[in-house]
Design an enzyme around this catalytic site. Structure first.
Site, PDB file in Angstrom:
ATOM      1  N   HIS A   1       0.971  -1.270   0.023  1.00  0.00           N
ATOM      2  CA  HIS A   1       0.123  -0.075   0.070  1.00  0.00           C
ATOM      3  C   HIS A   1       0.863   1.401  -0.094  1.00  0.00           C
ATOM      4  O   HIS A   1       1.833   1.313   0.246  1.00  0.00           O
ATOM      5  CB  HIS A   1      -0.925   0.024   1.289  1.00  0.00           C
ATOM      6  CG  HIS A   1      -2.051  -0.682   1.168  1.00  0.00           C
ATOM      7  ND1 HIS A   1      -2.044  -2.305   1.438  1.00  0.00           N
ATOM      8  CD2 HIS A   1      -3.348  -0.681   0.938  1.00  0.00           C
ATOM      9  CE1 HIS A   1      -3.316  -2.675   1.246  1.00  0.00           C
ATOM     10  NE2 HIS A   1      -3.990  -1.630   0.921  1.00  0.00           N
TER      11      HIS A   1
ATOM     12  N   LYS B   1      -0.279   4.663   4.749  1.00  0.00           N
ATOM     13  CA  LYS B   1      -1.233   3.725   5.415  1.00  0.00           C
ATOM     14  C   LYS B   1      -0.790   3.681   6.938  1.00  0.00           C
ATOM     15  O   LYS B   1       0.484   3.447   6.998  1.00  0.00           O
ATOM     16  CB  LYS B   1      -1.358   2.608   4.787  1.00  0.00           C
ATOM     17  CG  LYS B   1      -2.344   1.325   5.349  1.00  0.00           C
ATOM     18  CD  LYS B   1      -2.591   0.364   4.274  1.00  0.00           C
ATOM     19  CE  LYS B   1      -3.595  -0.535   4.948  1.00  0.00           C
ATOM     20  NZ  LYS B   1      -5.006   0.059   5.486  1.00  0.00           N
TER      21      LYS B   1
HETATM   22  P1  NAD Z   1      -7.305   9.587   5.725  1.00  0.00           P
HETATM   23  O1  NAD Z   1      -6.411   9.678   6.861  1.00  0.00           O
HETATM   24  O2  NAD Z   1      -7.118  10.239   4.355  1.00  0.00           O
HETATM   25  O3  NAD Z   1      -8.813  10.004   6.204  1.00  0.00           O
HETATM   26  C1  NAD Z   1      -9.350   9.718   7.288  1.00  0.00           C
HETATM   27  C2  NAD Z   1     -10.181  10.851   7.824  1.00  0.00           C
HETATM   28  O4  NAD Z   1     -10.915  10.696   8.824  1.00  0.00           O
HETATM   29  C3  NAD Z   1      -9.311  12.074   8.054  1.00  0.00           C
HETATM   30  O5  NAD Z   1      -9.619  13.395   7.161  1.00  0.00           O
HETATM   31  C4  NAD Z   1      -9.481  12.373   9.478  1.00  0.00           C
HETATM   32  O6  NAD Z   1      -9.524  13.642   9.764  1.00  0.00           O
HETATM   33  C5  NAD Z   1     -10.943  12.029   9.498  1.00  0.00           C
HETATM   34  N1  NAD Z   1     -11.366  11.512  10.866  1.00  0.00           N
HETATM   35  C6  NAD Z   1     -10.847  11.000  12.022  1.00  0.00           C
HETATM   36  N2  NAD Z   1     -11.352  11.092  13.262  1.00  0.00           N
HETATM   37  C7  NAD Z   1     -12.541  11.616  12.878  1.00  0.00           C
HETATM   38  C8  NAD Z   1     -13.951  11.894  13.450  1.00  0.00           C
HETATM   39  N3  NAD Z   1     -13.826  11.694  14.826  1.00  0.00           N
HETATM   40  N4  NAD Z   1     -14.932  12.382  12.782  1.00  0.00           N
HETATM   41  C9  NAD Z   1     -14.780  12.856  11.556  1.00  0.00           C
HETATM   42  N5  NAD Z   1     -13.439  12.347  10.835  1.00  0.00           N
HETATM   43  C10 NAD Z   1     -12.614  11.845  11.254  1.00  0.00           C
HETATM   44  O7  NAD Z   1      -7.377   7.975   5.517  1.00  0.00           O
HETATM   45  P2  NAD Z   1      -8.134   7.218   4.127  1.00  0.00           P
HETATM   46  O8  NAD Z   1      -6.804   6.925   3.254  1.00  0.00           O
HETATM   47  O9  NAD Z   1      -9.089   7.842   3.846  1.00  0.00           O
HETATM   48  O10 NAD Z   1      -8.618   5.902   4.868  1.00  0.00           O
HETATM   49  C11 NAD Z   1      -9.368   5.947   5.925  1.00  0.00           C
HETATM   50  C12 NAD Z   1      -9.576   4.450   6.532  1.00  0.00           C
HETATM   51  O11 NAD Z   1     -10.305   3.732   5.416  1.00  0.00           O
HETATM   52  C13 NAD Z   1      -8.213   3.565   6.729  1.00  0.00           C
HETATM   53  O12 NAD Z   1      -8.560   2.774   7.745  1.00  0.00           O
HETATM   54  C14 NAD Z   1      -7.997   2.835   5.751  1.00  0.00           C
HETATM   55  O13 NAD Z   1      -7.388   1.705   5.926  1.00  0.00           O
HETATM   56  C15 NAD Z   1      -9.602   2.561   5.255  1.00  0.00           C
HETATM   57  N6  NAD Z   1      -9.828   2.205   3.719  1.00  0.00           N
HETATM   58  C16 NAD Z   1     -10.747   1.047   3.437  1.00  0.00           C
HETATM   59  C17 NAD Z   1     -10.883   0.793   2.236  1.00  0.00           C
HETATM   60  C18 NAD Z   1     -12.058  -0.325   2.049  1.00  0.00           C
HETATM   61  O14 NAD Z   1     -12.299  -0.636   0.962  1.00  0.00           O
HETATM   62  N7  NAD Z   1     -12.639  -0.907   3.010  1.00  0.00           N
HETATM   63  C19 NAD Z   1     -10.322   1.451   1.329  1.00  0.00           C
HETATM   64  C20 NAD Z   1      -9.390   2.413   1.282  1.00  0.00           C
HETATM   65  C21 NAD Z   1      -9.095   2.764   2.746  1.00  0.00           C
END
Ligand code: NAD
Length: 266
Positions: A154, A158
């Protein structure tokens, strides 16, 4: 369907906003960010690179749940657990893409799902959900003469490892073999490890660049090797899957569902 996005300024949050705006039958209900984020007060659509909609990023998740039919959550495990409780209290569906959930977080999700519809998947892409099914099937056919290793790579940002998808693939392999992943998994190797333990399911984690998510399940026997690989070229596949899950929640009974349920693959 009115869909709210918690964590709307994140990499996935912005992608979700763009996909909702482009999907028939969906309306963006709004978005929140973590308390203290400098995105609060800005336009939800504009920060995602779309035309301003007049919806500002808030920090009150409860208010967002109230104006949404379904909320999509790709944030952090602690936040996701709180959002699941809100979804249950307010009777709103929740789509959870957040990875790195521990047993306590999962138990909160499970309790919340007694009252509302929750779809949780470490990977929302159609391809990976097919890969999960194939992994379980192949592991069920091959004996433990075939060593199972799961390799993932990744992007450099991450924060959890192995990826939620790698662990889900490990679980699928363990289910196929009829063993418990917690007892059979080899998450790290370093130093003088001794020979490989027969029946263990190994993991290897690579990080770098902007890779959206590569996963390979290797079945290594004597004289031959089978490799099942999925490569996500664009995070939009996860956002599209999440929106498909959001639309699917309509009319479903409370429960904790997987993406395989949404796609009808089980
Ligand atoms: P990122 O860090 O870019 O985004 C996460 C966002 O959540 C940030 O903007 C952060 O400020 C916000 N956040 C944190 N606490 C919060 C709260 N209490 N209220 C509102 N917002 C809050 O990360 P990302 O790359 O977008 O990934 C996010 C998650 O999704 C990770 O756990 C990643 O592994 C997962 N993910 C899952 C899939 C899937 O298909 N299930 C795909 C991609 C990423």
């Amino acid at each position: 369907m009115k869909i709210g996005i918690v964590g709307c300024a994140g990499r996935m949050g912005q992608m979700l906003v763009r996909e909702i705006l482009a999907t028939d039958g969906c309306e963006l209900a709004g978005g929140t960010e973590a308390l203290g984020s400098d995105m609060i007060g800005r336009d939800v659509a504009e920060i995602a690179g779309a035309e301003a909609l007049g919806l500002t990023v808030g920090d009150d998740a409860q208010a967002l749940f109230q104006v949404s039919d379904t909320v999509v959550d790709f944030t952090l495990p602690v936040a996701t657990a709180r959002h699941a409780e809100m979804a249950a209290d307010l009777g709103r569906a929740l789509i959870v893409g957040t990875t790195g959930l521990d047993a306590d977080h999962l138990s909160t999700l499970s309790t919340a799902s007694e009252k509302t519809v929750i779809v949780q998947a470490a990977n929302m892409s159609v391809g990976v959900n097919l890969l999960l099914g194939l992994t379980e099937q192949v592991a069920g056919i091959l004996s433990d003469d075939y060593d199972i290793e799961i390799v993932e790579m990744h992007h450099r940002h991450k924060v959890d490892a192995p990826s939620g998808t790698a662990l889900a693939l490990g679980k699928a392999a363990a289910a196929g073999r009829g063993v418990d992943l917690d007892k059979a998994s080899q998450r790290v190797r370093d130093g003088h490890t001794g020979p490989r333990v027969t029946g263990n399911i190994g993991f290897a984690t690579l990080r770098g660049g902007d890779i959206a998510g590569d996963h390979t399940v290797i079945f290594a026997g004597d004289g031959e090797r089978i490799e099942l690989t999925h490569k996500a070229g664009d995070r939009a596949v996860f956002a599209r899957g999440a929106i498909r899950a959001a639309l699917w929640t309509q009319g479903q009974a409370p429960g904790l569902y997987s993406m395989r349920d949404v796609l009808g693959l089980d």
